[in-house]
Design a protein around this motif. Structure first.
Motif, PDB file in Angstrom:
ATOM      1  N   UNK A  23      -1.862 -35.260  -0.079  1.00 10.95           N
ATOM      2  CA  UNK A  23      -2.781 -34.515   0.798  1.00 10.95           C
ATOM      3  C   UNK A  23      -4.215 -35.014   0.663  1.00 10.95           C
ATOM      4  N   UNK A  24      -4.430 -36.081  -0.112  1.00 15.06           N
ATOM      5  CA  UNK A  24      -5.756 -36.655  -0.237  1.00 15.06           C
ATOM      6  C   UNK A  24      -6.720 -35.809  -1.017  1.00 15.06           C
ATOM      7  N   UNK A  25      -6.231 -35.109  -2.046  1.00 15.58           N
ATOM      8  CA  UNK A  25      -7.082 -34.225  -2.842  1.00 15.58           C
ATOM      9  C   UNK A  25      -7.218 -34.772  -4.253  1.00 15.58           C
ATOM     10  N   UNK A  26      -8.370 -34.536  -4.872  1.00 17.48           N
ATOM     11  CA  UNK A  26      -8.581 -34.949  -6.254  1.00 17.48           C
ATOM     12  C   UNK A  26      -7.554 -34.263  -7.160  1.00 17.48           C
ATOM     13  N   UNK A  27      -6.876 -34.986  -8.059  1.00 15.05           N
ATOM     14  CA  UNK A  27      -5.810 -34.375  -8.862  1.00 15.05           C
ATOM     15  C   UNK A  27      -6.296 -33.318  -9.844  1.00 15.05           C
ATOM     16  N   UNK A  28      -7.511 -33.447 -10.355  1.00 16.46           N
ATOM     17  CA  UNK A  28      -8.036 -32.426 -11.263  1.00 16.46           C
ATOM     18  C   UNK A  28      -8.389 -31.167 -10.473  1.00 16.46           C
ATOM     19  N   UNK A  29      -9.051 -31.328  -9.341  1.00 15.24           N
ATOM     20  CA  UNK A  29      -9.369 -30.175  -8.502  1.00 15.24           C
ATOM     21  C   UNK A  29      -8.089 -29.499  -8.006  1.00 15.24           C
ATOM     22  N   UNK A  30      -7.084 -30.284  -7.708  1.00 13.71           N
ATOM     23  CA  UNK A  30      -5.797 -29.737  -7.262  1.00 13.71           C
ATOM     24  C   UNK A  30      -5.192 -28.842  -8.335  1.00 13.71           C
TER      25      UNK A  30
ATOM     26  N   UNK B 101     -12.455 -33.101 -17.543  1.00 15.90           N
ATOM     27  CA  UNK B 101     -13.173 -33.874 -16.529  1.00 15.90           C
ATOM     28  C   UNK B 101     -14.568 -34.257 -17.019  1.00 15.90           C
ATOM     29  N   UNK B 102     -15.221 -33.316 -17.688  1.00 15.27           N
ATOM     30  CA  UNK B 102     -16.561 -33.587 -18.228  1.00 15.27           C
ATOM     31  C   UNK B 102     -16.519 -34.715 -19.261  1.00 15.27           C
ATOM     32  N   UNK B 103     -15.563 -34.640 -20.190  1.00 17.48           N
ATOM     33  CA  UNK B 103     -15.475 -35.643 -21.247  1.00 17.48           C
ATOM     34  C   UNK B 103     -15.096 -37.019 -20.700  1.00 17.48           C
ATOM     35  N   UNK B 104     -14.306 -37.040 -19.644  1.00 10.00           N
ATOM     36  CA  UNK B 104     -13.860 -38.304 -19.056  1.00 10.00           C
ATOM     37  C   UNK B 104     -14.811 -38.816 -17.983  1.00 10.00           C
ATOM     38  N   UNK B 105     -15.931 -38.096 -17.761  1.00 13.99           N
ATOM     39  CA  UNK B 105     -16.863 -38.456 -16.679  1.00 13.99           C
ATOM     40  C   UNK B 105     -16.141 -38.527 -15.333  1.00 13.99           C
ATOM     41  N   UNK B 106     -15.238 -37.579 -15.145  1.00 13.90           N
ATOM     42  CA  UNK B 106     -14.474 -37.508 -13.894  1.00 13.90           C
ATOM     43  C   UNK B 106     -15.183 -36.518 -12.972  1.00 13.90           C
ATOM     44  N   UNK B 107     -15.672 -36.967 -11.838  1.00 15.79           N
ATOM     45  CA  UNK B 107     -16.460 -36.054 -10.996  1.00 15.79           C
ATOM     46  C   UNK B 107     -15.581 -35.022 -10.288  1.00 15.79           C
ATOM     47  N   UNK B 108     -15.954 -33.767 -10.397  1.00  5.82           N
ATOM     48  CA  UNK B 108     -15.332 -32.708  -9.608  1.00  5.82           C
ATOM     49  C   UNK B 108     -16.451 -31.910  -8.941  1.00  5.82           C
ATOM     50  N   UNK B 109     -16.143 -31.310  -7.812  1.00  2.00           N
ATOM     51  CA  UNK B 109     -17.152 -30.610  -7.025  1.00  2.00           C
ATOM     52  C   UNK B 109     -17.619 -29.335  -7.731  1.00  2.00           C
ATOM     53  N   UNK B 110     -18.827 -28.906  -7.396  1.00  2.00           N
ATOM     54  CA  UNK B 110     -19.437 -27.764  -8.065  1.00  2.00           C
ATOM     55  C   UNK B 110     -18.592 -26.501  -7.937  1.00  2.00           C
TER      56      UNK B 110
END
Length: 539
Positions: free
Chosen positions: A398-405, A436-445
């Motif tokens: 579905x084209x979504x970030x896996x962490x946000x999903x 996500x923070x530790x891996x510098x993986x960007x997620x939306x606010x």
């Protein structure tokens, strides 16, 4: 380096901790680093005898005859142990807690059901003498059809592996051939979904490969008692099983454990102690029964192979609306602990996610393989791997970030689980945010602001219809039929009628979660953080 995130669930913390976060030395550390730790095989006894076992070269065969006369006359041989010598020659470990039927012989008498199954024991003055005597035993076999695949084993007409369970499936509660889970209406969920994805996951059997193989020494004591030095991980299971198979009161056995030279679940089964005790009883001398590395690999229980099918229905906004899982556990020829693994697996589905429609069928299947057992979270580890692979594929579809999903679908306090238990003490959202923070993986606010404490409850999955809050109006017209996705690398092209959003143009954000009851300052939102081991968590 260990880091305690005290900013999360701060009102529930108590930092007056004596062990967690402290540099506490292991009790066995000094012995390990100085080479003085004592193992079961470090004990020495005068007149020690050695037990070795003849094993089947066939995966499935009928035993026509056994001629051990030459072996009985071999130098150093003190005793031949046959199936008829075993007082209670059927057992399964969990029958001690009234779970399952006795199905595995200590020594096979008429049929062998996997390659390596024990048939006959030789007790001699040395391991070499016992092995040389075993070479003189003559066994005539009639090979039988074998089955090695779990799905082939449950088909009509498949060879029957286990006489106690002739349909090749473990029997739960005396009548059910599998564990099942039903919550909501899965077919309706699939019909509602924008995308339906199915995939198959296959796990291989895994050998624990401990440095120290399974073994034990049984020593006659006074008053008809026996002292047993053993490498077991489950001392009282082993004691009670040895007493049961030898038909003696458990208070006639004194089991002494100690340092285990690697286990990981592979030393939970009682593999050597019953025959070691029997040999000591028949000879009146101390007897050691120690598996060779070859025997450990062939006869020692591995983690069973698991086959997992997962089918998911997901909306374009990221909400999973249906999940179906079909799982087969390869128990091998006998039960051991795989039947319990299937129970744990069913209890873990659908993973740590709120899904309004869930269905699962989990089978414990008998094949002509080495019986399988526990290994490091068995029953959960493999299915969790499959579920998380599936989560990545769904996010991709579905084209979504896996962490946000994951954050979107994660359990929140108050959600209703598929097992009809309220979710409490949830923390996956916070774990994903920190990862996500530790891996510098960007997620939306908006995903950074989400919390396990708020937004859960009846509106997500606990209502009468067991659905979440309605999705926002999609920008595109919904397809008449759900899009079927086959996940390949690279991904198969999507149909023109329902193009997936790209990362440069992310899908519309999910609707706000319904707010739960306001938490009062210092509140623990209705429940203390709980651990099944210690009773409390984050104290």
């Amino acid at each position: 380096m260990l880091e305690l995130r005290k900013d999360i669930f701060a009102d529930e913390r108590d930092d007056n901790l004596s062990e967690i976060g402290q540099p506490t030395q292991r009790q066995d550390m000094l012995g390990h680093v100085t080479g003085t730790s004592a193992y079961y095989d470090d004990h020495r006894f005068a007149g020690l005898l050695h037990l070795k076992v003849l094993r089947s070269p066939h995966a499935h065969a009928r035993i026509r005859s056994i001629d051990d006369s030459a072996a009985a006359r071999a130098p150093g041989v003190k005793r031949i142990i046959r199936a008829a010598d075993v007082p209670v020659n059927l057992n399964t470990l969990l029958s001690l807690i009234q779970f399952g039927k006795d199905d595995e012989p200590s020594l096979a008498g008429d049929i062998v059901r996997y390659k390596g199954e024990p048939i006959l024991g030789v007790v001699a003055t040395s391991e070499r003498a016992a092995l040389e005597a075993l070479r003189q035993v003559r066994v005539a076999y009639d090979p039988l059809p074998a089955v090695f695949d779990v799905e082939e084993a449950v088909k009509p007409g498949a060879p029957s592996v286990n006489a106690t369970y002739p349909k090749n499936t473990f029997e739960y509660y005396g009548k059910y051939d599998h564990q099942n889970l039903r919550f909501g209406d899965v077919e309706a969920g699939f019909a509602q979904a924008d995308v339906v994805l199915e995939d198959r996951y296959q796990m291989s059997p895994i050998e624990h490969a401990p440095t120290e193989t399974n073994g034990s020494i049984a020593v006659p004591d006074t008053n008809g008692r026996f002292i047993v030095h053993t490498s077991t991980q489950a001392l009282f299971f082993s004691l009670d099983t040895a007493a049961k198979i030898n038909a003696i009161p458990s208070n006639q056995l004194h089991f002494i454990g100690g340092t285990v030279g690697g286990g990981f679940g592979g030393k939970v089964d009682t593999m050597t102690e019953p025959l070691a005790v029997l040999a000591a009883r028949l000879t009146g001398a101390p007897v050691r029964y120690r598996l060779s590395r070859h025997e450990e690999m062939q006869f020692g229980s591995p983690r069973g192979g698991e086959r997992i099918y997962i089918k998911d229905g997901v909306m374009r906004d990221g909400r999973i609306v249906a999940r179906y899982a079909r799982v087969y556990f390869d128990s091998g020829a006998y039960t051991r602990l795989s039947s319990y693994a299937a129970v744990k697996c069913a209890a873990h589905i659908p993973g740590p996610y709120t899904i309004p429609n869930v269905s699962a069928d989990v089978y414990c299947v008998f094949t002509n393989r080495t019986p399988s057992t526990a290994m490091r979270g068995f029953g959960v580890t493999a299915v969790d791997f499959a579920l998380e692979c599936q989560m990545d594929k769904l996010a991709h579809a579905i084209g979504m970030d896996p962490v946000e999903f994951r954050i979107l679908n994660a359990y929140r306090d108050g959600d209703m689980k598929a097992h009809r238990r309220e979710a409490k003490n949830c923390a996956l959202i916070e774990c994903a945010q920190v990862a996500a923070e530790k891996a510098n993986w960007p997620i939306r606010d908006e995903f950074r602001r989400m919390s396990s404490r708020t937004g859960g409850g009846a509106a997500r999955a606990g209502g009468a219809e067991r659905t979440r809050a309605p999705a926002p109006q999609a920008a595109h017209a919904p397809a008449a039929q759900p899009q079927r996705v086959t996940y390949e690398r690279p991904a198969a092209p999507q149909t023109a009628s329902a193009p997936p959003p790209t990362r440069s143009a992310p899908p519309p954000p999910p609707p706000p979660r319904p707010s739960g009851p306001a938490a009062t300052p210092g509140s623990s939102h209705g429940a203390r953080r709980f651990s099944s081991v210690f009773g409390t968590r984050r104290r």
